[in-house]
Design an enzyme around this catalytic site. Structure first.
Site, PDB file in Angstrom:
ATOM      1  N   CYS A   2       0.847  -1.182   0.000  1.00 12.80           N
ATOM      2  CA  CYS A   2       0.000   0.000   0.000  1.00 12.80           C
ATOM      3  C   CYS A   2       0.885   1.236   0.000  1.00 12.80           C
ATOM      4  O   CYS A   2       2.087   1.167   0.201  1.00 12.80           O
ATOM      5  CB  CYS A   2      -0.893  -0.001   1.229  1.00 12.80           C
ATOM      6  SG  CYS A   2      -1.769  -1.550   1.492  1.00 12.80           S
ATOM      7  N   ARG A  27       2.416   0.678  -7.304  1.00 15.06           N
ATOM      8  CA  ARG A  27       2.436  -0.409  -6.328  1.00 15.06           C
ATOM      9  C   ARG A  27       1.217  -1.314  -6.459  1.00 15.06           C
ATOM     10  O   ARG A  27       1.235  -2.445  -5.997  1.00 15.06           O
ATOM     11  CB  ARG A  27       2.460   0.171  -4.911  1.00 15.06           C
ATOM     12  CG  ARG A  27       3.785   0.804  -4.517  1.00 15.06           C
ATOM     13  CD  ARG A  27       3.646   1.544  -3.196  1.00 15.06           C
ATOM     14  NE  ARG A  27       4.959   1.942  -2.694  1.00 15.06           N
ATOM     15  CZ  ARG A  27       5.555   1.393  -1.636  1.00 15.06           C
ATOM     16  NH1 ARG A  27       4.966   0.420  -0.991  1.00 15.06           N
ATOM     17  NH2 ARG A  27       6.733   1.817  -1.226  1.00 15.06           N
ATOM     18  N   TRP A  73      -4.334  -1.969  -0.791  1.00 13.35           N
ATOM     19  CA  TRP A  73      -4.468  -3.270  -1.439  1.00 13.35           C
ATOM     20  C   TRP A  73      -5.117  -4.190  -0.411  1.00 13.35           C
ATOM     21  O   TRP A  73      -4.583  -4.414   0.672  1.00 13.35           O
ATOM     22  CB  TRP A  73      -3.099  -3.796  -1.855  1.00 13.35           C
ATOM     23  CG  TRP A  73      -3.135  -5.078  -2.628  1.00 13.35           C
ATOM     24  CD1 TRP A  73      -3.357  -5.239  -3.957  1.00 13.35           C
ATOM     25  CD2 TRP A  73      -2.896  -6.398  -2.099  1.00 13.35           C
ATOM     26  NE1 TRP A  73      -3.287  -6.573  -4.300  1.00 13.35           N
ATOM     27  CE2 TRP A  73      -3.008  -7.301  -3.183  1.00 13.35           C
ATOM     28  CE3 TRP A  73      -2.619  -6.899  -0.834  1.00 13.35           C
ATOM     29  CZ2 TRP A  73      -2.843  -8.676  -3.024  1.00 13.35           C
ATOM     30  CZ3 TRP A  73      -2.454  -8.267  -0.669  1.00 13.35           C
ATOM     31  CH2 TRP A  73      -2.567  -9.139  -1.763  1.00 13.35           C
ATOM     32  N   ASN A 108      -0.202   0.581   6.663  1.00 17.95           N
ATOM     33  CA  ASN A 108       0.232  -0.519   5.802  1.00 17.95           C
ATOM     34  C   ASN A 108       0.632  -1.678   6.695  1.00 17.95           C
ATOM     35  O   ASN A 108       1.218  -1.475   7.757  1.00 17.95           O
ATOM     36  CB  ASN A 108       1.449  -0.129   4.953  1.00 17.95           C
ATOM     37  CG  ASN A 108       1.125   0.891   3.896  1.00 17.95           C
ATOM     38  OD1 ASN A 108      -0.032   1.171   3.614  1.00 17.95           O
ATOM     39  ND2 ASN A 108       2.156   1.468   3.302  1.00 17.95           N
ATOM     40  N   GLY A 109       0.370  -2.904   6.251  1.00 15.45           N
ATOM     41  CA  GLY A 109       0.783  -4.072   7.020  1.00 15.45           C
ATOM     42  C   GLY A 109      -0.405  -4.886   7.485  1.00 15.45           C
ATOM     43  O   GLY A 109      -1.530  -4.713   7.023  1.00 15.45           O
ATOM     44  N   GLU A 489       9.062 -18.315 -15.502  1.00 10.29           N
ATOM     45  CA  GLU A 489       8.846 -16.870 -15.560  1.00 10.29           C
ATOM     46  C   GLU A 489       7.900 -16.499 -16.693  1.00 10.29           C
ATOM     47  O   GLU A 489       7.041 -15.616 -16.530  1.00 10.29           O
ATOM     48  CB  GLU A 489      10.191 -16.150 -15.715  1.00 10.29           C
ATOM     49  CG  GLU A 489      10.110 -14.651 -15.934  1.00 10.29           C
ATOM     50  CD  GLU A 489       9.519 -13.876 -14.774  1.00 10.29           C
ATOM     51  OE1 GLU A 489       9.273 -12.666 -14.939  1.00 10.29           O
ATOM     52  OE2 GLU A 489       9.277 -14.469 -13.698  1.00 10.29           O
ATOM     53  N   LYS A 493       4.307 -14.537 -16.172  1.00  7.86           N
ATOM     54  CA  LYS A 493       3.969 -13.281 -16.855  1.00  7.86           C
ATOM     55  C   LYS A 493       2.612 -13.390 -17.545  1.00  7.86           C
ATOM     56  O   LYS A 493       1.797 -12.476 -17.476  1.00  7.86           O
ATOM     57  CB  LYS A 493       5.048 -12.925 -17.880  1.00  7.86           C
ATOM     58  CG  LYS A 493       6.324 -12.397 -17.296  1.00  7.86           C
ATOM     59  CD  LYS A 493       6.114 -11.039 -16.666  1.00  7.86           C
ATOM     60  CE  LYS A 493       7.084 -10.784 -15.537  1.00  7.86           C
ATOM     61  NZ  LYS A 493       6.849 -11.526 -14.312  1.00  7.86           N
ATOM     62  N   GLU A 496      -0.221 -13.463 -14.931  1.00  6.99           N
ATOM     63  CA  GLU A 496      -0.334 -12.216 -14.184  1.00  6.99           C
ATOM     64  C   GLU A 496      -1.185 -11.172 -14.901  1.00  6.99           C
ATOM     65  O   GLU A 496      -2.012 -10.504 -14.276  1.00  6.99           O
ATOM     66  CB  GLU A 496       1.059 -11.604 -13.938  1.00  6.99           C
ATOM     67  CG  GLU A 496       1.825 -12.170 -12.774  1.00  6.99           C
ATOM     68  CD  GLU A 496       3.152 -11.462 -12.596  1.00  6.99           C
ATOM     69  OE1 GLU A 496       3.417 -10.991 -11.487  1.00  6.99           O
ATOM     70  OE2 GLU A 496       3.932 -11.372 -13.570  1.00  6.99           O
ATOM     71  N   HIS A 512       5.086 -37.515 -17.227  1.00  7.46           N
ATOM     72  CA  HIS A 512       4.759 -37.900 -15.857  1.00  7.46           C
ATOM     73  C   HIS A 512       3.482 -37.215 -15.366  1.00  7.46           C
ATOM     74  O   HIS A 512       3.269 -37.107 -14.162  1.00  7.46           O
ATOM     75  CB  HIS A 512       5.925 -37.571 -14.925  1.00  7.46           C
ATOM     76  CG  HIS A 512       7.168 -38.342 -15.237  1.00  7.46           C
ATOM     77  ND1 HIS A 512       7.267 -39.706 -15.046  1.00  7.46           N
ATOM     78  CD2 HIS A 512       8.349 -37.944 -15.765  1.00  7.46           C
ATOM     79  CE1 HIS A 512       8.465 -40.110 -15.417  1.00  7.46           C
ATOM     80  NE2 HIS A 512       9.141 -39.066 -15.864  1.00  7.46           N
ATOM     81  N   LYS A 611       2.534  -4.191  -6.553  1.00  6.12           N
ATOM     82  CA  LYS A 611       3.930  -4.172  -6.990  1.00  6.12           C
ATOM     83  C   LYS A 611       4.881  -4.508  -5.848  1.00  6.12           C
ATOM     84  O   LYS A 611       5.702  -5.406  -5.963  1.00  6.12           O
ATOM     85  CB  LYS A 611       4.266  -2.780  -7.556  1.00  6.12           C
ATOM     86  CG  LYS A 611       5.682  -2.667  -8.104  1.00  6.12           C
ATOM     87  CD  LYS A 611       5.895  -3.560  -9.301  1.00  6.12           C
ATOM     88  CE  LYS A 611       7.288  -3.409  -9.896  1.00  6.12           C
ATOM     89  NZ  LYS A 611       7.516  -4.410 -10.959  1.00  6.12           N
TER      90      LYS A 611
END
Length: 616
Positions: A2, A27, A73, A108-109, A489, A493, A496, A512, A611
């Site tokens: 946040c 963020r 957030w 925040n937190g 990765e 992407k 996301e 497998h 972010k």
């Protein structure tokens, strides 16, 4: 995660608070709000963008010299106006009658003991309007207030368990803002004209307002008034924290000719790599700080701690560290490492990887490792002034510049560059790097910016792939060896920002289990450099084709993989050996970007994500 901006000033501070929120939008957030003192407590809150909040502020003529602002957030409670910050206290007055409270607060937190605190406060008559843990703090501070807000803050944080960055003001003390930090970042911005001061979660929020920054340390409390401030440490003793000049230029956040920040940042990678390698004339341990040579000689293993994209860069580095430096390497998801029993080794080099340097899980994992007696610590980080850099003994600062898009691109490739340098420095310290090898590796690294430019020129071919992917809901990514982390990765992407379900596997694992998913509706992206595992990979590709799967192959020019029905090939400009992960990931970034573009998603601010992940 946040964003916080707060100020005490003699002027109307609201435009600066809102502008600060705009600079923190990168963020990620679900809601936003601002509160000021204006003959009482006044606020505006929104579940839309900061631009809509600005319109509210203008329409309601909200002005004031003391104020706090926030982007949220969601953790506790859905993204809704009543859960948005700032929160006001609303409590028990004389004779037990409910009354509007005195305190406005942002946070925040995560407060872990919020349930028990909520029950105690409700028993006292406090009324809760939200589902947030934050509202517990503001009511608690109100209940402890006896004419001195800073004393109320000190008594409040003594009862909090968890992580927090707090900024608050009280209508009875209109020229005062107090703050505290434990586990979440908070900085002080010292006003240049000695009539105002600021708090923020990120120096970028204050770009153009002040460049005089104090980085508050773990457990610090701050009392901020007009032109003056006091800091107490975790023992509540007065301390002087260093004032640093920090140039957090807002121009770094300008889009220029690009449609999205992610696109801009993908195309900035040649420059970001060049900047990250600037000044590296040779491989010496001192690239990572004073005393690195002694540490590198002493250690016999490496433990990498990271989350998300940074974790995948660590997975790639494991291949380098074990094949080039011959050092046993373990890569751990930071959020898991701190909660399991492990076997500590004091001769381990603990390497953390983080873009922001404030990632809560990675910081906690670092402290856990240190608590186990592993004191050799090093970070690969993009922010020189971050908590991670301050807490690790050694560091390599990547120079990706500000990364706004939530889906990391240039931060990832610069991390890989820093980790490759670390591999070479460790190999040299252990006597496992000849002069010829050093020269060859440095030559390859210096050529990276030009090689990346050539890969970016493949964008039109990637757009053609993206048109196919935009119609899909699932995808598989395959890689072998050093390129398996790049497949991971690439899948991250795509999921996301396009919201397509994507998974990555070592190609040899297809038979497998994952092969059961392969149909013509399941595109399979294959990272296929011309390395020692290429022939094995070709066999895996045949397994896909035999089940009607459609292949999308990133192949080197000399890999003898041709386009055909059900096989789409993009040829990379050149084979790049050990450094090829830095090149092969770029088309995967472009694929995710253009697929998301075709699907109409919010590329830079994907749903549910943030972010800087500064909560556990």
């Amino acid at each position: 995660m946040c964003g916080i901006v707060a100020s005490v000033s003699t002027r109307n501070i609201v435009p600066i608070l809102v502008q600060g929120l705009q600079r923190l939008e990168y963020r990620g957030y679900d809601s936003c709000g601002v509160a000021v003192y204006a003959d009482g407590l006044k606020r505006a809150r929104s579940t839309s963008r900061v631009a809509e909040l600005q319109q509210q502020v203008n329409n309601e003529h909200i002005e004031g010299g003391t104020g706090i602002a926030h982007t949220r957030w969601a953790t506790h409670g859905a993204p809704a106006v009543h859960n948005a910050h700032p929160h006001f206290s609303y409590g028990n007055g004389a004779g037990g009658a409910s009354r509007p409270g005195k305190v406005a607060l942002v946070h925040n937190g995560i407060i872990e003991n919020h349930d028990e605190l909520r029950a105690a406060l409700q028993a006292k008559g406090y009324v809760f309007d939200s589902q947030t843990d934050t509202e517990v703090i503001v009511h608690l501070m109100d209940s402890l207030y006896d004419g001195d807000l800073f004393e109320a803050l000190k008594a409040t944080v003594a009862q909090l368990h968890g992580a927090y960055a707090i900024a608050a003001f009280c209508k009875d003390e209109p020229h005062r803002v107090v703050g505290a930090r434990a586990g979440s970042p908070l900085i002080l911005g010292v006003g240049t004209d000695h009539s105002e001061n600021f708090l923020a979660s990120d120096a970028m929020a204050l770009a153009g307002v002040t460049d005089q920054i104090v980085y508050l340390e773990e457990g610090d409390l701050i009392d901020m008034q007009l032109g003056k401030y006091w800091v107490l440490d975790r023992q509540q003793k007065a301390v002087q924290r260093e004032v640093k000049t920090v140039h957090a230029h807002s121009g770094a956040a300008e889009l220029g000719p690009y449609r999205h920040y992610m696109q801009k940042e993908i195309f900035e990678q040649p420059r970001a790599i060049a900047d990250t390698l600037d000044g590296v004339a040779g491989i010496v341990p001192e690239l990572f700080g004073d005393g690195a040579y002694r540490v590198f000689q002493d250690i016999d293993s490496v433990l990498i701690l990271a989350c998300g994209t940074s974790y995948y860069s660590g997975c790639a580095a494991k291949y380098w560290l074990e094949s080039i430096a011959k050092i046993p390497t373990q890569v751990e998801v930071a959020s898991e490492y701190r909660y399991r029993d492990s076997v500590p080794n004091p001769k381990t080099l603990v390497v953390t990887i983080t873009q922001s340097g404030e990632t809560a899980d990675t910081l906690a994992a670092l402290r856990h490792a240190q608590g186990l007696g592993m004191t050799h610590t090093l970070t690969i980080c993009n922010v020189a002034t971050s908590a991670m850099v301050r807490e690790c003994k050694l560091a390599y600062i990547t120079r990706a510049g500000v990364e706004i898009g939530v889906a990391s691109t240039k931060a990832f490739t610069t991390q890989l560059a820093g980790l490759f340098l670390l591999t070479l420095a460790l190999a040299q310290a252990k006597g496992r790097l000849s002069e010829e090898q050093e020269s060859a590796h440095l030559k390859a690294m210096r050529h990276l910016p030009a090689a990346l430019q050539a890969v970016l020129a493949l964008e039109p071919q990637v757009i053609s792939w993206a048109e196919d992917f935009a119609r899909m809901e699932n995808a598989l990514f395959l890689g072998r060896g050093l390129h398996y982390p790049i497949a991971l990765e690439g899948a991250l992407k795509l999921k996301e920002i396009s919201y397509i379900h994507a998974e990555a596997y070592p190609a040899g694992e297809l038979k497998h289990g994952p092969l059961a998913l392969v149909t013509s509706a399941m595109p399979v992206v294959t990272v296929a450099p011309n390395d020692a595992l290429l022939e094995k990979l070709k066999s895996n590709m045949q397994e896909v084709r035999a089940r009607g799967g459609v292949l999308y192959v990133l192949a080197d020019a000399d890999s003898r993989i041709e386009s055909s029905e059900g096989v789409h090939v993009i040829r990379m400009p050149e084979h790049y050996g050990a450094l090829s992960p830095l090149l092969h990931v770029v088309p995967l970034q472009l694929l995710a970007y253009h697929t998301a573009l075709a699907r109409g998603t919010d590329v830079d601010k994907p749903r549910n994500l943030a972010k800087s992940v500064t909560v556990e």
